[in-house]
Design an enzyme around this catalytic site. Structure first.
Site, PDB file in Angstrom:
ATOM      1  N   GLU A 140      42.866  44.042  44.493  1.00 51.55           N
ATOM      2  CA  GLU A 140      42.488  45.413  44.803  1.00 51.55           C
ATOM      3  C   GLU A 140      41.007  45.360  45.193  1.00 51.55           C
ATOM      4  O   GLU A 140      40.195  44.830  44.434  1.00 51.55           O
ATOM      5  CB  GLU A 140      42.682  46.307  43.568  1.00 51.55           C
ATOM      6  CG  GLU A 140      42.391  47.744  43.899  1.00 51.55           C
ATOM      7  CD  GLU A 140      42.566  48.701  42.724  1.00 51.55           C
ATOM      8  OE1 GLU A 140      43.082  48.294  41.665  1.00 51.55           O
ATOM      9  OE2 GLU A 140      42.171  49.863  42.900  1.00 51.55           O
ATOM     10  N   LYS A 152      36.896  43.523  36.435  1.00 52.20           N
ATOM     11  CA  LYS A 152      36.029  44.061  37.478  1.00 52.20           C
ATOM     12  C   LYS A 152      35.348  45.342  37.015  1.00 52.20           C
ATOM     13  O   LYS A 152      34.199  45.592  37.344  1.00 52.20           O
ATOM     14  CB  LYS A 152      36.849  44.338  38.742  1.00 52.20           C
ATOM     15  CG  LYS A 152      37.084  43.102  39.589  1.00 52.20           C
ATOM     16  CD  LYS A 152      37.896  43.430  40.826  1.00 52.20           C
ATOM     17  CE  LYS A 152      39.358  43.618  40.488  1.00 52.20           C
ATOM     18  NZ  LYS A 152      40.227  43.791  41.640  1.00 52.20           N
ATOM     19  N   ARG A 160      47.001  35.256  32.146  1.00 50.04           N
ATOM     20  CA  ARG A 160      45.721  35.409  32.828  1.00 50.04           C
ATOM     21  C   ARG A 160      44.685  34.498  32.186  1.00 50.04           C
ATOM     22  O   ARG A 160      44.821  34.081  31.043  1.00 50.04           O
ATOM     23  CB  ARG A 160      45.258  36.863  32.790  1.00 50.04           C
ATOM     24  CG  ARG A 160      44.988  37.404  31.400  1.00 50.04           C
ATOM     25  CD  ARG A 160      44.768  38.906  31.408  1.00 50.04           C
ATOM     26  NE  ARG A 160      43.585  39.292  32.154  1.00 50.04           N
ATOM     27  CZ  ARG A 160      43.626  40.027  33.261  1.00 50.04           C
ATOM     28  NH1 ARG A 160      44.761  40.451  33.755  1.00 50.04           N
ATOM     29  NH2 ARG A 160      42.521  40.347  33.883  1.00 50.04           N
TER      30      ARG A 160
HETATM   31  P1  ATP Z   1      40.506  43.256  36.947  1.00 44.96           P
HETATM   32  O1  ATP Z   1      40.990  43.819  35.658  1.00 44.96           O
HETATM   33  O2  ATP Z   1      39.423  42.272  36.805  1.00 44.96           O
HETATM   34  O3  ATP Z   1      40.200  44.303  37.970  1.00 44.96           O
HETATM   35  P2  ATP Z   1      42.978  42.955  38.225  1.00 44.96           P
HETATM   36  O4  ATP Z   1      44.163  42.238  37.778  1.00 44.96           O
HETATM   37  O5  ATP Z   1      43.044  44.434  38.188  1.00 44.96           O
HETATM   38  O6  ATP Z   1      41.725  42.411  37.470  1.00 44.96           O
HETATM   39  P3  ATP Z   1      43.401  42.553  40.982  1.00 44.96           P
HETATM   40  O7  ATP Z   1      42.454  42.711  42.093  1.00 44.96           O
HETATM   41  O8  ATP Z   1      44.513  43.501  40.880  1.00 44.96           O
HETATM   42  O9  ATP Z   1      42.543  42.547  39.665  1.00 44.96           O
HETATM   43  O10 ATP Z   1      43.929  41.054  40.916  1.00 44.96           O
HETATM   44  C1  ATP Z   1      44.395  40.316  42.010  1.00 44.96           C
HETATM   45  C2  ATP Z   1      45.238  39.195  41.490  1.00 44.96           C
HETATM   46  O11 ATP Z   1      44.479  38.361  40.617  1.00 44.96           O
HETATM   47  C3  ATP Z   1      46.410  39.713  40.686  1.00 44.96           C
HETATM   48  O12 ATP Z   1      47.564  39.014  41.061  1.00 44.96           O
HETATM   49  C4  ATP Z   1      46.025  39.440  39.259  1.00 44.96           C
HETATM   50  O13 ATP Z   1      47.140  39.238  38.464  1.00 44.96           O
HETATM   51  C5  ATP Z   1      45.149  38.197  39.387  1.00 44.96           C
HETATM   52  N1  ATP Z   1      44.197  38.123  38.292  1.00 44.96           N
HETATM   53  C6  ATP Z   1      43.286  39.048  37.934  1.00 44.96           C
HETATM   54  N2  ATP Z   1      42.613  38.664  36.845  1.00 44.96           N
HETATM   55  C7  ATP Z   1      43.085  37.452  36.496  1.00 44.96           C
HETATM   56  C8  ATP Z   1      42.801  36.531  35.448  1.00 44.96           C
HETATM   57  N3  ATP Z   1      41.879  36.776  34.522  1.00 44.96           N
HETATM   58  N4  ATP Z   1      43.512  35.379  35.413  1.00 44.96           N
HETATM   59  C9  ATP Z   1      44.431  35.121  36.341  1.00 44.96           C
HETATM   60  N5  ATP Z   1      44.760  35.939  37.342  1.00 44.96           N
HETATM   61  C10 ATP Z   1      44.104  37.102  37.433  1.00 44.96           C
HETATM   62 MG    MG Z   2      44.561  45.425  39.299  1.00 41.37          MG
END
Ligand code: ATP
Ligand code: MG
Length: 552
Positions: free
Chosen positions: A33, A267, A257
């Site tokens: 995102e 983020k 994760r």
């Molecule tokens: P955040 O909470 O940091 O915003 P998010 O999962 O909302 O993380 P996205 O931009 O939706 O962030 O993530 C893009 C991809 O990266 C998704 O497939 C998510 O599952 C993966 N991802 C995010 N954080 C991690 C992590 N700590 N370990 C492994 N994969 C991750």
């Molecule tokens: Mg997300």
């Protein structure tokens, strides 16, 4: 990937799918995102998704999951693309969920026509109450019984902007008694009169994550949609939508994760650190962001190596930050140019050196046979580290002190004859004599000394500023620690050392060169460095000082 290496559980699944002929070729996606910069957790997902398609001969799409207009920005899109490229991966297609808004709208209409979705006028609170709890089934409301025609008309009116934010939502009609709360008539669309970074003001209704994600996967013909464990309960809905719409059967798989000690992987929280000035920017070298790590001097190779080593798991755990630093050291040791930099200096005068000055030659990297050599100017007045001199040396002290001998790196053996102090009692100058036959590379002196010191010639040296970084947080499990995460910020995460002198080669070295400042650590030129003011970021120390610290 070598065949001896055992497959992880997702590779096992894909390998069976390929063997059974289920898919001709596989396609994965990395779906960030664009609401912030990528962090090391994302790097794990990137390495996994791109690694899978590479291993099985398919491809990976970069898809921006941009269905939340208020938090998303083009700046983030650009940074994400730069980060994925820097990590060394190439996507087959750059996609945006927002490019599918028309198609997603048509899918929603299709569900309404099948009697599988309805417009609900209830407030968010009402909907939550009516959903029940995991042990108490939900109750329906009258909106659930709206006719298909009425739903079609209302949904069109939602799209046309006839209602205010929150006045209505589109919900799937599934099962209000399902033990899986995500199947209790989940929201598919909401009204949000907000400007979108790509579609502008075309839309005032936006699909929810659960409706956008699986359908986007399906539109792109993603075969294996890999996500993190918290999406396990969403999988049933993912499958339900695809099945009811009769579209390409993408499948979702989940892995744990990445969590790491002494930092955070969110983020939202990282944005707070930036906005509230706890760090200077998203690419502050203390940040666990990919851009921060790049600016600090981490290499893409070391991050990929780290992701490979930690592998993927089905259960959450917390990885020691030292493991990442170990990977960084391993790589930098092989590629870093050795240079001499002296901090907190004291003057060393070589009284019997009458040549004035000469150019000595020093190896750039003992680990690399092709690393070559560089010239290092030597003269009778040098800077050495104050910490390398002891007025009254203890027994096993192999550095400099009265009557003691040491080798100056790539130069000569010297013997300390005397020293002077200033009015405050600090050593202000050390006087030594050198052994002319002891020149490095052609030493015929027969003298053996235990200590080797680094040095710079005072009149040739250039001033350098060193940014010495430490952990951003002072507790291991930041997310699990009591209180607000910001209470645990390490107040000493940055020490700026402006006392340092470096050898002149640094002025003309390439800006993206990796350095080992001998006996000090690995360093990388900061983005704000100029020829007039050289600034280096400490990428990582030479040894894991932190591990020792913890054992005390
Ligand atoms: P955040 O909470 O940091 O915003 P998010 O999962 O909302 O993380 P996205 O931009 O939706 O962030 O993530 C893009 C991809 O990266 C998704 O497939 C998510 O599952 C993966 N991802 C995010 N954080 C991690 C992590 N700590 N370990 C492994 N994969 C991750
Ligand atoms: Mg997300």
């Amino acid at each position: 990937m070598s065949e001896e290496k055992s497959l992880n559980f997702i590779e096992e699944i894909i390998s069976q799918d390929v063997a059974s002929g289920k898919y001709e070729s596989i396609l994965t996606r990395f779906p960030p995102e664009p609401n912030g910069y990528l962090h090391i957790g994302h790097a794990k997902s990137i390495c996994l998704n791109f690694g899978l398609s590479k291993h099985f001969g398919g491809g990976t799409n970069l898809r921006f999951d941009d269905t939340n207009p208020t938090k998303e920005e083009t700046e983030y899109v650009d940074s994400i693309k730069a980060d994925v490229k820097w990590l060394g991966f190439e996507w087959v297609k750059e996609c945006y969920a927002s490019d599918y808004f028309d198609q997603l709208y048509a899918f929603a209409v299709q569900l309404i026509e099948k009697g599988l979705a309805y417009v609900d006028d209830s407030t968010a609170e009402q909907i939550a109450i009516e959903k029940g709890t995991p042990t108490v089934p939900g109750t329906g409301n009258d909106y659930r019984n709206r006719s298909i025609a009425e739903n079609l008309a209302l949904f069109a009116a939602m799209k046309a902007g006839q209602f205010e934010d929150g006045a209505k939502v589109l919900r799937a009609k599934i099962d209000l008694a399902s033990p899986n709360m995500h199947l209790r008539d989940p929201l598919l669309y909401r009204i949000k009169k907000a400007h979108h970074h790509r579609t502008g003001d075309t839309w005032c209704i936006y699909p929810m994550y659960d409706f956008a994600h699986g359908q986007s996967d399906s539109i792109e013909h993603i075969t294996h949609s890999v996500c993190t464990l918290e999406f396990i309960p969403h999988r049933a809905l993912y499958d339900w939508c695809i099945e009811q719409l009769g579209i390409f059967p993408s499948k979702q798989y989940e892995f744990a994760r990445l969590n790491m000690t002494y930092t955070i992987m969110s983020k939202r929280k990282l944005l707070q650190l930036v906005q509230e000035g706890h760090v200077t920017s998203w690419d502050d070298p203390r940040m666990p962001t990919i851009s921060g790590m790049r600016r600090r001097g981490y290499t893409p190779e070391s991050i990929r190596d780290f992701c490979e080593r930690i592998g993927i798991a089905k259960r959450e755990n917390i990885i020691d930050f030292s493991l990442l630093e170990f990977c960084v050291r391993e790589h930098l040791n092989k590629i870093a140019q050795r240079r001499m930099v002296v901090t907190n200096p004291v003057k060393l005068v070589i009284t019997n050196y009458e040549k004035g000055e000469e150019l000595l030659s020093s190896e750039n990297n003992p680990e690399d046979a092709e690393g070559g050599v560089r010239d290092v100017p030597f003269s009778n007045t040098l800077w050495i580290e104050r910490a390398d001199f002891m007025e009254e040396p203890t027994k096993k002290y192999f550095r400099l002190g009265p009557d003691l001998m040491v080798r100056l790196k790539s130069a000569y053996i010297i013997k300390c004859d005397r020293f002077e102090k200033d009015a405050e009692g600090n050593v202000s100058a050390i006087y030594a004599s050198y052994i002319p036959e002891s020149k490095s590379g052609s030493d015929t002196s027969g003298i053996h000394v235990k200590g080797t010191l680094h040095w710079v010639s005072a009149k040739h040296a250039v001033p350098v500023v060193l940014n010495e970084y430490d952990r951003l947080f002072s507790v291991e499990d930041v997310a699990g620690a009591e209180g607000d995460f910001k209470d645990h910020i390490n107040p000493n995460s940055l020490n700026v050392d402006a006392t340092a002198w470096g050898e002149p080669a640094l002025v003309n070295d390439a800006i993206d060169a990796r350095f080992q400042f001998i006996r000090k650590g690995y360093f990388y030129m900061d983005t704000t460095s100029t020829k007039d003011k050289l600034i280096f970021n400490r990428t990582v120390t030479l040894k894991d000082a932190w591990a020792k610290e913890q054992k005390k």
